[in-house]
Design a protein around this motif. Structure first.
Motif, PDB file in Angstrom:
ATOM      1  N   ALA A  67       0.843  -1.200   0.000  1.00 25.54           N
ATOM      2  CA  ALA A  67       0.000   0.000   0.000  1.00 25.54           C
ATOM      3  C   ALA A  67       0.877   1.248   0.000  1.00 25.54           C
ATOM      4  CB  ALA A  67      -0.903  -0.008   1.226  1.00 25.54           C
ATOM      5  N   VAL A  68       0.593   2.150  -0.916  1.00 18.48           N
ATOM      6  CA  VAL A  68       1.293   3.426  -1.069  1.00 18.48           C
ATOM      7  C   VAL A  68       2.796   3.209  -1.236  1.00 18.48           C
ATOM      8  CG1 VAL A  68       1.386   5.796  -0.199  1.00 18.48           C
ATOM      9  CG2 VAL A  68      -0.450   4.325   0.535  1.00 18.48           C
ATOM     10  N   GLY A  69       3.194   2.054  -1.701  1.00 20.25           N
ATOM     11  CA  GLY A  69       4.600   1.763  -1.943  1.00 20.25           C
ATOM     12  C   GLY A  69       5.420   1.607  -0.676  1.00 20.25           C
ATOM     13  N   LEU A  70       4.784   1.210   0.423  1.00 20.01           N
ATOM     14  CA  LEU A  70       5.479   1.102   1.712  1.00 20.01           C
ATOM     15  C   LEU A  70       6.541   0.005   1.690  1.00 20.01           C
ATOM     16  CD1 LEU A  70       5.655   2.103   4.622  1.00 20.01           C
ATOM     17  CD2 LEU A  70       3.901   0.440   5.214  1.00 20.01           C
ATOM     18  N   ALA A  75      12.210  -1.569   1.354  1.00 20.56           N
ATOM     19  CA  ALA A  75      13.230  -2.395   0.709  1.00 20.56           C
ATOM     20  C   ALA A  75      14.368  -1.547   0.148  1.00 20.56           C
ATOM     21  CB  ALA A  75      12.602  -3.225  -0.408  1.00 20.56           C
ATOM     22  N   SER A  76      14.052  -0.352  -0.315  1.00 23.33           N
ATOM     23  CA  SER A  76      15.091   0.480  -0.921  1.00 23.33           C
ATOM     24  C   SER A  76      15.775   1.399   0.082  1.00 23.33           C
ATOM     25  CB  SER A  76      14.484   1.318  -2.046  1.00 23.33           C
ATOM     26  OG  SER A  76      13.535   2.215  -1.515  1.00 23.33           O
ATOM     27  N   ALA A  77      15.274   1.468   1.294  1.00 24.70           N
ATOM     28  CA  ALA A  77      15.866   2.369   2.293  1.00 24.70           C
ATOM     29  C   ALA A  77      17.158   1.770   2.831  1.00 24.70           C
ATOM     30  CB  ALA A  77      14.889   2.592   3.434  1.00 24.70           C
ATOM     31  N   GLU A  78      18.074   2.674   3.188  1.00 22.56           N
ATOM     32  CA  GLU A  78      19.348   2.232   3.744  1.00 22.56           C
ATOM     33  C   GLU A  78      19.148   1.579   5.114  1.00 22.56           C
ATOM     34  OE1 GLU A  78      23.206   4.510   5.467  1.00 22.56           O
ATOM     35  OE2 GLU A  78      22.495   5.146   3.486  1.00 22.56           O
ATOM     36  N   ASP A  79      18.283   2.137   5.916  1.00 21.21           N
ATOM     37  CA  ASP A  79      17.981   1.592   7.238  1.00 21.21           C
ATOM     38  C   ASP A  79      16.615   0.910   7.237  1.00 21.21           C
ATOM     39  OD1 ASP A  79      20.339   2.508   8.326  1.00 21.21           O
ATOM     40  OD2 ASP A  79      19.490   4.470   8.826  1.00 21.21           O
ATOM     41  N   PRO A  81      15.626  -2.319   7.787  1.00 16.35           N
ATOM     42  CA  PRO A  81      15.279  -3.151   8.944  1.00 16.35           C
ATOM     43  C   PRO A  81      14.964  -2.324  10.197  1.00 16.35           C
ATOM     44  CG  PRO A  81      17.188  -4.053   7.827  1.00 16.35           C
ATOM     45  CD  PRO A  81      16.899  -2.734   7.197  1.00 16.35           C
ATOM     46  N   LEU A  82      15.687  -1.249  10.409  1.00 17.08           N
ATOM     47  CA  LEU A  82      15.416  -0.385  11.560  1.00 17.08           C
ATOM     48  C   LEU A  82      14.046   0.278  11.416  1.00 17.08           C
ATOM     49  CD1 LEU A  82      16.379   0.923  14.181  1.00 17.08           C
ATOM     50  CD2 LEU A  82      17.434   2.704  12.788  1.00 17.08           C
ATOM     51  N   ALA A  83      13.731   0.734  10.216  1.00 18.94           N
ATOM     52  CA  ALA A  83      12.427   1.350   9.973  1.00 18.94           C
ATOM     53  C   ALA A  83      11.308   0.338  10.186  1.00 18.94           C
ATOM     54  CB  ALA A  83      12.368   1.915   8.557  1.00 18.94           C
ATOM     55  N   LEU A  84      11.530  -0.918   9.789  1.00 19.10           N
ATOM     56  CA  LEU A  84      10.523  -1.963   9.986  1.00 19.10           C
ATOM     57  C   LEU A  84      10.313  -2.233  11.478  1.00 19.10           C
ATOM     58  CD1 LEU A  84       8.611  -4.040   8.775  1.00 19.10           C
ATOM     59  CD2 LEU A  84      10.526  -5.639   8.698  1.00 19.10           C
ATOM     60  N   ILE A  85      11.396  -2.264  12.241  1.00 23.12           N
ATOM     61  CA  ILE A  85      11.283  -2.468  13.687  1.00 23.12           C
ATOM     62  C   ILE A  85      10.502  -1.322  14.322  1.00 23.12           C
ATOM     63  CG2 ILE A  85      12.614  -2.517  15.845  1.00 23.12           C
ATOM     64  CD1 ILE A  85      14.753  -4.100  14.307  1.00 23.12           C
TER      65      ILE A  85
END
Length: 114
Positions: A67-70, A75-79, A81-85
């Motif tokens: 949704a909304v390219g989340l 996946a393309s962000a440098e951090d 896994p941290l953002a997912l946590i």
């Protein structure tokens, strides 16, 4: 605010608690009041866990449908896994808070003693 039957049992127990405190002993908490408090605490924990799981399911649905390219953004962000946590913590805490608020707002069933 405590239900009336708990307030009355607390008032009846006050002289015993005061006498035990003056004698230097630990006051004895009535069993009925202790059981109600324990049961209420476990019900609140259950509501919080259910709310957190619901939040994680919503986040999983958002990631599964991209949704909304989340998912792409994570996946393309440098951090990523941290953002997912952080998203997991935010969705879990937010939905748990709403579930606890609902648990406090909805009247529960209580046993009437005496």
């Amino acid at each position: 605010m405590l239900p009336q039957h708990l307030r009355l049992s607390a008032l009846r127990a006050l002289p015993k608690i005061a006498a035990a405190t003056e004698a230097g002993q630990a006051p004895v908490v009535p069993t009925a009041r202790r059981n109600v408090a324990t049961r209420a605490a476990w019900q609140l924990v259950a509501h919080a866990v259910a709310g957190a799981c619901c939040g994680w399911l919503v986040l999983g649905g958002l990631l599964a449908t991209d949704a909304v390219g989340l998912r792409t953004l994570l996946a393309s962000a440098e951090d990523g896994p941290l953002a997912l946590i952080l998203l997991l913590l935010q969705f879990g805490a937010g939905f748990a808070t709403f579930a606890l608020g609902t648990a406090f707002a909805m009247p529960g069933r209580t046993k009437r003693h005496g």
